[in-house]
Design an enzyme around this catalytic site. Structure first.
Site, PDB file in Angstrom:
ATOM      1  N   HIS A   1       0.833  -1.196   0.000  1.00  0.00           N
ATOM      2  CA  HIS A   1       0.000   0.000   0.000  1.00  0.00           C
ATOM      3  C   HIS A   1       0.873   1.253   0.000  1.00  0.00           C
ATOM      4  O   HIS A   1       0.908   2.042   0.950  1.00  0.00           O
ATOM      5  CB  HIS A   1      -0.983  -0.063   1.177  1.00  0.00           C
ATOM      6  CG  HIS A   1      -1.872  -1.260   1.074  1.00  0.00           C
ATOM      7  ND1 HIS A   1      -3.106  -1.218   0.462  1.00  0.00           N
ATOM      8  CD2 HIS A   1      -1.674  -2.547   1.426  1.00  0.00           C
ATOM      9  CE1 HIS A   1      -3.640  -2.430   0.463  1.00  0.00           C
ATOM     10  NE2 HIS A   1      -2.787  -3.256   1.047  1.00  0.00           N
TER      11      HIS A   1
ATOM     12  N   HIS B   1      -2.157   3.398  -5.258  1.00  0.00           N
ATOM     13  CA  HIS B   1      -2.336   1.954  -5.096  1.00  0.00           C
ATOM     14  C   HIS B   1      -3.805   1.610  -4.877  1.00  0.00           C
ATOM     15  O   HIS B   1      -4.643   2.476  -4.658  1.00  0.00           O
ATOM     16  CB  HIS B   1      -1.492   1.430  -3.926  1.00  0.00           C
ATOM     17  CG  HIS B   1      -1.972   1.913  -2.588  1.00  0.00           C
ATOM     18  ND1 HIS B   1      -1.568   3.097  -2.031  1.00  0.00           N
ATOM     19  CD2 HIS B   1      -2.834   1.356  -1.691  1.00  0.00           C
ATOM     20  CE1 HIS B   1      -2.146   3.272  -0.859  1.00  0.00           C
ATOM     21  NE2 HIS B   1      -2.934   2.221  -0.627  1.00  0.00           N
TER      22      HIS B   1
ATOM     23  N   ASP C   1      -6.674  -0.921  -2.826  1.00  0.00           N
ATOM     24  CA  ASP C   1      -7.038  -1.812  -1.727  1.00  0.00           C
ATOM     25  C   ASP C   1      -8.049  -2.817  -2.264  1.00  0.00           C
ATOM     26  O   ASP C   1      -9.111  -2.420  -2.771  1.00  0.00           O
ATOM     27  CB  ASP C   1      -7.690  -1.047  -0.584  1.00  0.00           C
ATOM     28  CG  ASP C   1      -6.727  -0.133   0.159  1.00  0.00           C
ATOM     29  OD1 ASP C   1      -5.537  -0.103  -0.197  1.00  0.00           O
ATOM     30  OD2 ASP C   1      -7.184   0.549   1.094  1.00  0.00           O
TER      31      ASP C   1
ATOM     32  N   HIS D   1      -7.681  -6.960   1.897  1.00  0.00           N
ATOM     33  CA  HIS D   1      -6.881  -6.069   2.743  1.00  0.00           C
ATOM     34  C   HIS D   1      -7.453  -6.001   4.161  1.00  0.00           C
ATOM     35  O   HIS D   1      -6.704  -5.926   5.139  1.00  0.00           O
ATOM     36  CB  HIS D   1      -6.841  -4.683   2.092  1.00  0.00           C
ATOM     37  CG  HIS D   1      -6.034  -3.661   2.827  1.00  0.00           C
ATOM     38  ND1 HIS D   1      -4.860  -3.939   3.486  1.00  0.00           N
ATOM     39  CD2 HIS D   1      -6.240  -2.309   2.994  1.00  0.00           C
ATOM     40  CE1 HIS D   1      -4.369  -2.826   4.012  1.00  0.00           C
ATOM     41  NE2 HIS D   1      -5.189  -1.841   3.752  1.00  0.00           N
TER      42      HIS D   1
ATOM     43  N   HIS E   1     -13.275   1.603   5.058  1.00  0.00           N
ATOM     44  CA  HIS E   1     -12.571   0.392   4.625  1.00  0.00           C
ATOM     45  C   HIS E   1     -13.430  -0.852   4.851  1.00  0.00           C
ATOM     46  O   HIS E   1     -13.560  -1.702   3.961  1.00  0.00           O
ATOM     47  CB  HIS E   1     -11.239   0.237   5.376  1.00  0.00           C
ATOM     48  CG  HIS E   1     -10.100   0.976   4.774  1.00  0.00           C
ATOM     49  ND1 HIS E   1      -9.859   2.311   5.024  1.00  0.00           N
ATOM     50  CD2 HIS E   1      -9.119   0.586   3.919  1.00  0.00           C
ATOM     51  CE1 HIS E   1      -8.786   2.701   4.361  1.00  0.00           C
ATOM     52  NE2 HIS E   1      -8.313   1.672   3.667  1.00  0.00           N
TER      53      HIS E   1
END
Length: 277
Positions: A97, A101, A103, A107, A227
């Site tokens: 990361h 980049h 994810d 992840h 996330h």
């Protein structure tokens, strides 16, 4: 984004909420997105090219590019040179990361797909750029909200299926300064709110989100809701994106070029936009 604090937060959430996994609802929805994405893939012909432009949304991968605090800085070493050996090769050492980049679900999600198993159809889709740069000038901790998404739709129509919803905060202009990360009080940079991420997952069929900052969660986040929500839905996050202002007023298609890193949680990528002129 990866450091000891993030790892501790994730462990605490797992202890309190159980091991995160991709829900059956998200899995089924992802299948419908794949079908739609294949149908929406633009058929570019030679005749189209004069009316289109290719925009690079990727920062140069340098050894001094800012990383999430606690993560290792990228390193490179020259192994051979044209002058001395007749050919040129470097060896690089970096965390997945780093730089511009991606994810992938794996992840944060134990059973989430990784770079070598992720459907290639999900690596391309229409660009939607949410401009919060004016607000970010006064508030480093500002976030993309549900109201921002609805305001964009009022002007442009519904977010299309298979879209990459990208946050433009203007933060790329701070790279090389301490302000890109924050200040002495901690991390401060814009990102997506958990509410906006949940709305996108539940109300729209997107491929992922992207930001021009270090993380899809804003800097002060202690729970990394975005996330968990985005990756938990089997979708993609793209961080440290460049040049989003170049496609804000254009119809554009995001194209994510990334190696099929073995069991990768993500990795440095070449993010391009095919934009109408």
């Amino acid at each position: 984004m990866c450091n000891a604090h993030v790892a501790q937060t994730v462990r605490e959430r797992i202890n309190n909420e159980g091991l995160p996994s991709v829900s059956r609802r998200s899995f089924l929805k992802m299948g419908s997105i794949l079908t739609a994405g294949a149908a929406l893939a633009p058929q570019v012909t030679r005749a189209d090219m004069p009316e289109r432009s290719l925009v690079d949304l990727t920062h140069a991968f340098t050894t001094d590019f800012p990383v999430f605090p606690g993560g290792p800085q990228a390193e490179r070493e020259t192994l051979v040179t044209v002058e001395e050996n007749g050919y040129y090769i470097q060896r690089r050492n970096f965390a997945e990361h780093t730089g511009t980049h991606m994810d992938f679900p794996g992840h944060f999600i134990a059973d989430g797909l990784r770079t070598d198993t992720y459907p290639v159809e999900m690596l391309m889709g229409p660009a939607v750029v949410i401009d919060i740069s004016a607000r970010a000038e006064d508030d480093a901790d500002t976030m993309v909200t549900v109201d921002d998404l609805k305001s964009w739709e009022m002007e442009n129509g519904e977010i299309p299926e298979g879209a990459f919803v990208m946050m433009y905060s203007g933060w790329e202009h701070l790279i090389g300064t301490q302000a890109f990360l924050g200040d002495d009080s901690g991390l401060h940079f814009p990102g997506f709110s958990g509410e906006a991420s949940q709305w996108l997952v539940e109300e729209r069929s997107i491929h992922g989100i992207g930001v021009d900052t270090l993380s899809i969660d804003h800097g002060p986040s202690a729970t990394f809701d975005t996330h968990f929500i985005i990756l938990g839905a089997g979708l993609l996050g793209i961080e440290n994106v460049a040049n989003l202002s170049a496609i804000m007023d254009s119809q554009a298609t995001i194209i994510c070029g990334i190696p099929r890193y073995e069991e990768g949680s993500g990795g440095p990528a070449r993010i391009l936009a095919l934009a109408g002129m």
